[in-house]
Design a protein around this motif. Structure first.
Motif, PDB file in Angstrom:
ATOM      1  N   GLU A  25      -9.497   7.223   2.246  1.00 15.32           N
ATOM      2  CA  GLU A  25      -8.327   8.084   2.112  1.00 15.32           C
ATOM      3  C   GLU A  25      -8.749   9.553   2.114  1.00 15.32           C
ATOM      4  O   GLU A  25      -8.731  10.235   1.094  1.00 15.32           O
ATOM      5  CB  GLU A  25      -7.572   7.759   0.816  1.00 15.32           C
ATOM      6  CG  GLU A  25      -7.006   6.350   0.794  1.00 15.32           C
ATOM      7  CD  GLU A  25      -6.385   6.020  -0.552  1.00 15.32           C
ATOM      8  OE1 GLU A  25      -6.818   6.613  -1.563  1.00 15.32           O
ATOM      9  OE2 GLU A  25      -5.488   5.170  -0.596  1.00 15.32           O
ATOM     10  N   TYR A  26      -9.155  10.037   3.272  1.00 10.99           N
ATOM     11  CA  TYR A  26      -9.514  11.451   3.387  1.00 10.99           C
ATOM     12  C   TYR A  26      -8.941  12.036   4.682  1.00 10.99           C
ATOM     13  O   TYR A  26      -9.544  12.923   5.300  1.00 10.99           O
ATOM     14  CB  TYR A  26     -11.036  11.637   3.329  1.00 10.99           C
ATOM     15  CG  TYR A  26     -11.829  10.842   4.333  1.00 10.99           C
ATOM     16  CD1 TYR A  26     -12.213  11.395   5.556  1.00 10.99           C
ATOM     17  CD2 TYR A  26     -12.212   9.541   4.061  1.00 10.99           C
ATOM     18  CE1 TYR A  26     -12.942  10.670   6.469  1.00 10.99           C
ATOM     19  CE2 TYR A  26     -12.947   8.816   4.970  1.00 10.99           C
ATOM     20  CZ  TYR A  26     -13.305   9.383   6.165  1.00 10.99           C
ATOM     21  OH  TYR A  26     -14.035   8.660   7.079  1.00 10.99           O
ATOM     22  N   TYR A  56       0.852  -1.187   0.000  1.00 10.56           N
ATOM     23  CA  TYR A  56       0.000   0.000   0.000  1.00 10.56           C
ATOM     24  C   TYR A  56       0.890   1.239   0.000  1.00 10.56           C
ATOM     25  O   TYR A  56       1.943   1.233   0.680  1.00 10.56           O
ATOM     26  CB  TYR A  56      -0.897  -0.005   1.246  1.00 10.56           C
ATOM     27  CG  TYR A  56      -1.791   1.217   1.379  1.00 10.56           C
ATOM     28  CD1 TYR A  56      -2.994   1.283   0.705  1.00 10.56           C
ATOM     29  CD2 TYR A  56      -1.401   2.303   2.163  1.00 10.56           C
ATOM     30  CE1 TYR A  56      -3.805   2.400   0.811  1.00 10.56           C
ATOM     31  CE2 TYR A  56      -2.204   3.413   2.287  1.00 10.56           C
ATOM     32  CZ  TYR A  56      -3.404   3.464   1.602  1.00 10.56           C
ATOM     33  OH  TYR A  56      -4.200   4.569   1.702  1.00 10.56           O
ATOM     34  N   PRO A  57       0.641   2.266  -0.761  1.00  9.76           N
ATOM     35  CA  PRO A  57      -0.608   2.569  -1.499  1.00  9.76           C
ATOM     36  C   PRO A  57      -0.612   2.129  -2.952  1.00  9.76           C
ATOM     37  O   PRO A  57      -1.558   2.425  -3.669  1.00  9.76           O
ATOM     38  CB  PRO A  57      -0.669   4.088  -1.407  1.00  9.76           C
ATOM     39  CG  PRO A  57       0.757   4.519  -1.428  1.00  9.76           C
ATOM     40  CD  PRO A  57       1.516   3.451  -0.695  1.00  9.76           C
ATOM     41  N   HIS A 109      -4.183  -1.383  -3.437  1.00  9.84           N
ATOM     42  CA  HIS A 109      -5.225  -1.069  -2.469  1.00  9.84           C
ATOM     43  C   HIS A 109      -5.780  -2.354  -1.858  1.00  9.84           C
ATOM     44  O   HIS A 109      -5.879  -3.399  -2.544  1.00  9.84           O
ATOM     45  CB  HIS A 109      -6.356  -0.301  -3.150  1.00  9.84           C
ATOM     46  CG  HIS A 109      -5.985   1.118  -3.468  1.00  9.84           C
ATOM     47  ND1 HIS A 109      -6.217   2.159  -2.615  1.00  9.84           N
ATOM     48  CD2 HIS A 109      -5.354   1.657  -4.565  1.00  9.84           C
ATOM     49  CE1 HIS A 109      -5.799   3.292  -3.162  1.00  9.84           C
ATOM     50  NE2 HIS A 109      -5.250   3.007  -4.348  1.00  9.84           N
ATOM     51  N   GLU A 120     -14.488   4.222   0.623  1.00 10.30           N
ATOM     52  CA  GLU A 120     -13.364   5.149   0.512  1.00 10.30           C
ATOM     53  C   GLU A 120     -12.893   5.565   1.914  1.00 10.30           C
ATOM     54  O   GLU A 120     -13.697   5.938   2.770  1.00 10.30           O
ATOM     55  CB  GLU A 120     -13.791   6.380  -0.282  1.00 10.30           C
ATOM     56  CG  GLU A 120     -12.660   7.264  -0.711  1.00 10.30           C
ATOM     57  CD  GLU A 120     -11.809   6.635  -1.802  1.00 10.30           C
ATOM     58  OE1 GLU A 120     -10.630   7.010  -1.899  1.00 10.30           O
ATOM     59  OE2 GLU A 120     -12.335   5.767  -2.543  1.00 10.30           O
TER      60      GLU A 120
END
Length: 271
Positions: A114-115, A21-22, A25, A112
């Protein structure tokens, strides 16, 4: 101690599995609770999600617009227009209550994740960012093999029930024309008697309402209702209001006709 070293040696000799990762995924489950996505077209500003949120991390602003009347006829209608829909993920505890209570399917779970932000104040995301995550929502999983179909689909594909009609008996096989004619005549007579018995109560009711009874005729014509100062008929108060006047206050006793009048103290009593 020997058991602990045995576990350590066993893991040292096992082949390690490292996820790159990244670049690669992870394969997350379909119902992973990563982030809440918004479908703005489905939102009706009902405020259910903001009211049910235990952390009060949903902020909604809206205004009303008046739609013109349709050409075919009707009246103008007002609708709510969404101005702001924001979720503060620094307060959200990912319980999913807002998604469950939404009656118009405007909120969904997205895998999701990834924030992340360097500043906690940047975790407040507006409707534009929430709308971008709607594209990452996976489709619902297929039904299990042999599972029952949804009630909505089964009710829509169900044929309408047929109306039941009374079967008409025809002449028996091998019957002569005279017997067939007699059977048809008997059926028509039975149907006519049923109609007459159904019409007799209605005719008697109309006759009773049209003709006054002997007691009413002896009383004479009905008295006209009392009229007010403007010549309009005065309406009598309902039964409940007339009974209120006869209610005595608590603690009071009815006066007997033969009881002596009460004496009052002071000069009024001497008179």
């Amino acid at each position: 101690m020997a058991k602990g070293l045995a576990v350590t040696m066993r893991h040292m000799l096992r082949k390690s599995e490292t996820q790159q990762y990244p670049e690669v995924h992870p394969d997350l489950p379909a119902r992973s609770r990563g982030v809440i996505a918004l479908v703005e077209e489905n939102c009706t500003v009902c405020m259910l999600c903001a009211r049910e949120c235990p952390d009060w991390c949903i902020y909604i602003d809206s205004h009303k617009e008046t739609l013109p009347a349709p050409e075919g006829g009707g009246r103008p209608r007002a609708r709510n227009v969404l101005d702001r829909f924001a979720i503060d993920f620094s307060l959200c505890m990912y319980c999913g209550i807002c998604i469950e209570v939404c009656p118009f399917d405007a909120l969904f779970w997205s895998p999701e994740f990834e924030y992340a932000e360097y500043d906690i104040r940047d975790l407040l995301h507006e409707k534009d960012r929430l709308g971008e995550w709607a594209a990452t929502v996976p489709p619902p999983p297929a039904h299990e093999v042999g599972a029952e179909s949804p009630k909505e689909l089964s009710a829509g594909s169900r044929p309408a029930p047929a109306r039941r009609t009374a079967p008409v008996k025809g002449p028996a096989e091998g019957a002569s024309p005279a017997q067939a004619t007699a059977q048809e005549t008997a059926q028509e007579t039975a149907q006519g008697s049923v109609r007459e018995t159904a019409q007799e109560p209605a005719q008697e009711t109309r006759r009773e309402t049209a003709q006054p009874t002997a007691r009413e005729a002896a009383r004479g014509p009905a008295a006209e209702p009392a009229k007010g100062p403007e010549g309009r008929p005065r309406r009598e108060p309902p039964r409940a209001m007339r009974d209120i006047r006869s209610i005595r206050p608590p603690g009071s006793l009815p006066k007997n006709a033969g009881s002596p009048p009460e004496k009052k103290d002071g000069p009024e009593g001497e008179r």
